[in-house]
Write a protein that holds these residues in place. Structure first.
Motif, PDB file in Angstrom:
ATOM      1  N   GLY A 161     -33.025  24.462   4.267  1.00  0.00           N
ATOM      2  CA  GLY A 161     -32.629  23.932   5.565  1.00  0.00           C
ATOM      3  C   GLY A 161     -32.171  22.485   5.551  1.00  0.00           C
ATOM      4  N   GLN A 162     -32.186  21.833   4.395  1.00  0.00           N
ATOM      5  CA  GLN A 162     -31.736  20.450   4.342  1.00  0.00           C
ATOM      6  C   GLN A 162     -30.218  20.376   4.285  1.00  0.00           C
ATOM      7  OE1 GLN A 162     -32.653  18.357   0.700  1.00  0.00           O
ATOM      8  NE2 GLN A 162     -32.379  20.194  -0.547  1.00  0.00           N
ATOM      9  N   GLN A 163     -29.688  19.187   4.509  1.00  0.00           N
ATOM     10  CA  GLN A 163     -28.252  18.940   4.426  1.00  0.00           C
ATOM     11  C   GLN A 163     -28.046  17.635   3.679  1.00  0.00           C
ATOM     12  OE1 GLN A 163     -26.534  19.219   8.337  1.00  0.00           O
ATOM     13  NE2 GLN A 163     -27.695  21.045   8.826  1.00  0.00           N
ATOM     14  N   LYS A 164     -28.238  17.712   2.383  1.00  0.00           N
ATOM     15  CA  LYS A 164     -28.218  16.522   1.545  1.00  0.00           C
ATOM     16  C   LYS A 164     -26.867  16.371   0.858  1.00  0.00           C
ATOM     17  CE  LYS A 164     -30.438  14.546  -2.557  1.00  0.00           C
ATOM     18  NZ  LYS A 164     -31.470  14.779  -3.605  1.00  0.00           N
ATOM     19  N   PRO A 165     -26.158  15.258   1.102  1.00  0.00           N
ATOM     20  CA  PRO A 165     -24.884  15.038   0.401  1.00  0.00           C
ATOM     21  C   PRO A 165     -25.110  14.950  -1.102  1.00  0.00           C
ATOM     22  CG  PRO A 165     -25.122  13.543   2.275  1.00  0.00           C
ATOM     23  CD  PRO A 165     -26.458  14.186   2.072  1.00  0.00           C
ATOM     24  N   VAL A 166     -24.301  15.687  -1.847  1.00  0.00           N
ATOM     25  CA  VAL A 166     -24.413  15.708  -3.303  1.00  0.00           C
ATOM     26  C   VAL A 166     -23.278  14.941  -3.953  1.00  0.00           C
ATOM     27  CG1 VAL A 166     -24.364  17.197  -5.351  1.00  0.00           C
ATOM     28  CG2 VAL A 166     -25.683  17.888  -3.342  1.00  0.00           C
ATOM     29  N   ALA A 167     -22.056  15.130  -3.438  1.00  0.00           N
ATOM     30  CA  ALA A 167     -20.898  14.486  -4.062  1.00  0.00           C
ATOM     31  C   ALA A 167     -19.749  14.391  -3.080  1.00  0.00           C
ATOM     32  CB  ALA A 167     -20.462  15.258  -5.301  1.00  0.00           C
TER      33      ALA A 167
ATOM     34  N   SER B 208     -21.336  24.878 -13.210  1.00  0.00           N
ATOM     35  CA  SER B 208     -21.046  24.436 -11.846  1.00  0.00           C
ATOM     36  C   SER B 208     -19.593  23.978 -11.782  1.00  0.00           C
ATOM     37  CB  SER B 208     -21.996  23.300 -11.447  1.00  0.00           C
ATOM     38  OG  SER B 208     -21.848  22.979 -10.085  1.00  0.00           O
ATOM     39  N   LEU B 209     -18.713  24.904 -11.383  1.00  0.00           N
ATOM     40  CA  LEU B 209     -17.277  24.648 -11.317  1.00  0.00           C
ATOM     41  C   LEU B 209     -16.770  24.870  -9.900  1.00  0.00           C
ATOM     42  CD1 LEU B 209     -15.902  26.412 -14.534  1.00  0.00           C
ATOM     43  CD2 LEU B 209     -16.086  23.957 -14.146  1.00  0.00           C
ATOM     44  N   LEU B 210     -15.892  23.997  -9.456  1.00  0.00           N
ATOM     45  CA  LEU B 210     -15.310  24.078  -8.124  1.00  0.00           C
ATOM     46  C   LEU B 210     -13.815  23.820  -8.240  1.00  0.00           C
ATOM     47  CD1 LEU B 210     -15.982  24.272  -5.007  1.00  0.00           C
ATOM     48  CD2 LEU B 210     -16.026  21.764  -5.038  1.00  0.00           C
ATOM     49  N   ALA B 211     -13.006  24.698  -7.626  1.00  0.00           N
ATOM     50  CA  ALA B 211     -11.553  24.519  -7.616  1.00  0.00           C
ATOM     51  C   ALA B 211     -11.096  24.091  -6.227  1.00  0.00           C
ATOM     52  CB  ALA B 211     -10.841  25.804  -8.025  1.00  0.00           C
TER      53      ALA B 211
ATOM     54  N   ILE C 107      -9.678  21.453 -10.916  1.00  0.00           N
ATOM     55  CA  ILE C 107     -10.923  22.149 -11.233  1.00  0.00           C
ATOM     56  C   ILE C 107     -11.958  21.092 -11.596  1.00  0.00           C
ATOM     57  CG2 ILE C 107     -12.055  23.836 -12.737  1.00  0.00           C
ATOM     58  CD1 ILE C 107      -9.304  25.162 -13.077  1.00  0.00           C
ATOM     59  N   TRP C 108     -13.029  21.064 -10.809  1.00  0.00           N
ATOM     60  CA  TRP C 108     -14.088  20.070 -10.974  1.00  0.00           C
ATOM     61  C   TRP C 108     -15.269  20.708 -11.692  1.00  0.00           C
ATOM     62  CZ3 TRP C 108     -12.735  15.334  -8.691  1.00  0.00           C
ATOM     63  CH2 TRP C 108     -11.693  15.381  -7.744  1.00  0.00           C
ATOM     64  N   LYS C 109     -15.957  19.926 -12.517  1.00  0.00           N
ATOM     65  CA  LYS C 109     -17.118  20.423 -13.245  1.00  0.00           C
ATOM     66  C   LYS C 109     -18.265  19.423 -13.101  1.00  0.00           C
ATOM     67  CE  LYS C 109     -18.681  22.029 -17.813  1.00  0.00           C
ATOM     68  NZ  LYS C 109     -19.093  23.379 -17.365  1.00  0.00           N
ATOM     69  N   GLU C 110     -19.452  19.955 -12.833  1.00  0.00           N
ATOM     70  CA  GLU C 110     -20.646  19.116 -12.732  1.00  0.00           C
ATOM     71  C   GLU C 110     -21.423  19.175 -14.045  1.00  0.00           C
ATOM     72  OE1 GLU C 110     -24.454  18.491  -9.714  1.00  0.00           O
ATOM     73  OE2 GLU C 110     -23.740  20.521 -10.204  1.00  0.00           O
ATOM     74  N   VAL C 111     -21.701  18.025 -14.607  1.00  0.00           N
ATOM     75  CA  VAL C 111     -22.492  17.922 -15.834  1.00  0.00           C
ATOM     76  C   VAL C 111     -23.579  16.876 -15.610  1.00  0.00           C
ATOM     77  CG1 VAL C 111     -22.482  17.403 -18.299  1.00  0.00           C
ATOM     78  CG2 VAL C 111     -20.511  18.546 -17.255  1.00  0.00           C
ATOM     79  N   ASN C 112     -24.831  17.313 -15.728  1.00  0.00           N
ATOM     80  CA  ASN C 112     -25.976  16.404 -15.543  1.00  0.00           C
ATOM     81  C   ASN C 112     -25.910  15.660 -14.217  1.00  0.00           C
ATOM     82  OD1 ASN C 112     -26.987  17.092 -18.131  1.00  0.00           O
ATOM     83  ND2 ASN C 112     -25.686  15.536 -19.095  1.00  0.00           N
TER      84      ASN C 112
ATOM     85  N   GLN D  30     -23.341  14.827 -12.482  1.00  0.00           N
ATOM     86  CA  GLN D  30     -22.128  14.049 -12.267  1.00  0.00           C
ATOM     87  C   GLN D  30     -20.908  14.965 -12.255  1.00  0.00           C
ATOM     88  OE1 GLN D  30     -22.182  10.677 -11.646  1.00  0.00           O
ATOM     89  NE2 GLN D  30     -24.421  10.936 -11.668  1.00  0.00           N
ATOM     90  N   TRP D  31     -20.051  14.788 -11.242  1.00  0.00           N
ATOM     91  CA  TRP D  31     -18.853  15.608 -11.117  1.00  0.00           C
ATOM     92  C   TRP D  31     -17.648  14.883 -11.721  1.00  0.00           C
ATOM     93  CZ3 TRP D  31     -18.385  20.529  -9.065  1.00  0.00           C
ATOM     94  CH2 TRP D  31     -19.534  21.051  -8.438  1.00  0.00           C
ATOM     95  N   GLY D  32     -16.815  15.652 -12.421  1.00  0.00           N
ATOM     96  CA  GLY D  32     -15.590  15.110 -12.977  1.00  0.00           C
ATOM     97  C   GLY D  32     -14.505  16.164 -13.005  1.00  0.00           C
ATOM     98  N   LYS D  33     -13.272  15.740 -13.303  1.00  0.00           N
ATOM     99  CA  LYS D  33     -12.141  16.663 -13.355  1.00  0.00           C
ATOM    100  C   LYS D  33     -12.119  17.370 -14.702  1.00  0.00           C
ATOM    101  CE  LYS D  33      -9.378  13.640 -10.374  1.00  0.00           C
ATOM    102  NZ  LYS D  33      -8.191  12.750 -10.332  1.00  0.00           N
TER     103      LYS D  33
END
Length: 405
Positions: A94-100, A121-124, A134-139, A141-144
């Motif tokens: 139920g939380q709404q915590k900003p991640v990135a 954890s991949l997001l297009a 295409i974004w990838k989260e590693v540890n 941290q998000w990067g391209k």
């Protein structure tokens, strides 16, 4: 629990368990989830920017949202304006915590899509700026991970394929083409293939689902895509030996305006929904691969269709419109009609009493409704009211069960 949410308006996008677009609006956006026999409404605040699209990840623990230009643009400034950020929130418990906040696009972001967690954890994301990122989260941290700039016009839709086909992303563009980006693990890079799809512009893509029992010459079935475009048509594509071609026989013309969204039903019945700006949704069905697609039903709706999404079981279809509202339709027992069962708007989710169904051509519904035309006697009113309440509760439970609640 996975549920549904609202989004803003743009060339592509949806969100109801991953689907349903809403009109461009600022401020808090609704996040609706069916949990414990009730419908809970929460909000995600995107400030003064349009909210073009939102998607839950595979586990329903994170939400990604695509933003764009301000709702009230400043005419004294040159276009484009806005920050074009992709927001990611943690919504567990139920939380709404900003991640990135993912920054990389130079125009309104139309669509976001999560990959299967098998690939991490991949997001297009795709945008008016003609880019697919295409974004990838590693540890944490998000990067391209990849940036594709080969399209020559706005990229309107992106969707990852079923994980059984590997890591592939289909992209629909206003330049008339559909591109498929495929990750090659042996080379640690993305390979691109492209084909002409809709001469006036491609608006939407949807992958055929993989279902239990699917087999093709002792191997997985061929990859298939559905697409919709500005030529008012719906097309089906098949990939053999990494070469894409259009399936025949072609689907008959059923829309008279842009096809803004296509959605392949996830239950393996070779059923597709297409929604268009002609204020209609068409349900297509193919009995066997290679057979012609037939129009199973045509639903007349109240506005221009911007988004479509099926429930996990395929029994509920959510349709969102350019006016910011979304309507839920449930398939009848005979499979030929669809009836409204709920609406979602700025005020939340509303369960609807049984109403007129959308009927396949040639089916006469008037005779079935005739017995209800007469007003019941006073001594039957209370019984009728109790029966209606029980029916509404049963409808709500059916909707919840359709989403595994």
């Amino acid at each position: 629990a996975q549920g549904l949410a609202g989004s803003g308006r743009g060339p592509a996008g949806e969100f109801w368990e991953g689907g349903a677009r809403e009109r461009e609006r600022a401020g808090p956006r609704q996040l609706v989830a069916a949990m414990s026999g009730q419908v809970d409404v929460n909000t995600l605040d995107t400030g003064t920017l349009c909210f073009h699209d939102a998607q839950l990840d595979y586990y329903g623990k994170r939400a990604a949202a695509a933003c764009g230009t301000p709702v009230q643009p400043d005419d004294t400034k040159g276009l484009p304006e806005g920050d074009f950020v992709v927001h990611v929130w943690d919504i567990t418990d139920g939380q709404q915590k900003p991640v990135a906040q993912l920054r990389g696009h130079e125009g309104p972001v139309w669509k976001v899509a999560w990959a299967h967690p098998k690939f991490g954890s991949l997001l297009a994301t795709c945008s008016y700026d003609m880019k697919v990122i295409i974004w990838k989260e590693v540890n944490g941290q998000w990067g391209k991970a990849s940036v594709d700039t080969a399209h020559s016009a706005s990229v309107n839709d992106v969707e990852f394929c079923p994980w059984e086909h590997g890591l592939r992303l289909a992209c629909a563009s206003s330049d008339g083409t559909i591109s498929v980006l495929t990750y090659e693990p042996s080379q640690a890079q993305w390979r691109r293939s492209v084909f002409q799809a809709h001469p006036c512009g491609a608006q939407s893509v949807s992958w055929a689902p993989m279902c239990k029992g699917d087999a093709h010459n002792n191997g997985p079935p061929p990859m298939r895509l559905a697409s919709g475009g500005c030529d008012n048509s719906v097309s089906i594509w098949k990939c053999d030996a990494e070469v894409w071609s259009q399936e025949t026989p072609l689907l008959m013309q059923a829309h008279t305006d842009w096809v803004r969204k296509v959605a392949w039903r996830p239950d393996g019945t070779s059923t597709i929904a297409s929604g268009a700006w002609d204020k209609s949704v068409v349900i297509w069905k193919q009995e066997m691969e290679g057979h012609p697609w037939r129009q199973l039903s045509k639903i007349s709706v109240s506005g221009k269709v911007e988004g479509l999404a099926w429930s996990v079981t395929g029994s509920i279809l959510a349709v969102s419109f350019d006016n910011g509202d979304a309507t839920l339709y449930r398939e009848s027992d005979d499979g030929r009609t669809y009836e409204e069962v709920g609406k979602c708007g700025e005020q939340g989710y509303t369960e609807l009493p049984k109403a007129n169904a959308a009927v396949a051509p040639g089916f006469d519904l008037s005779a079935a409704l005739a017995p209800h035309a007469a007003t019941p006697p006073a001594d039957q009113a209370m019984a009728s009211s109790g029966s209606e309440l029980a029916h509404q509760q049963q409808q709500q439970q059916s909707v919840l069960e359709a989403f595994g609640m």
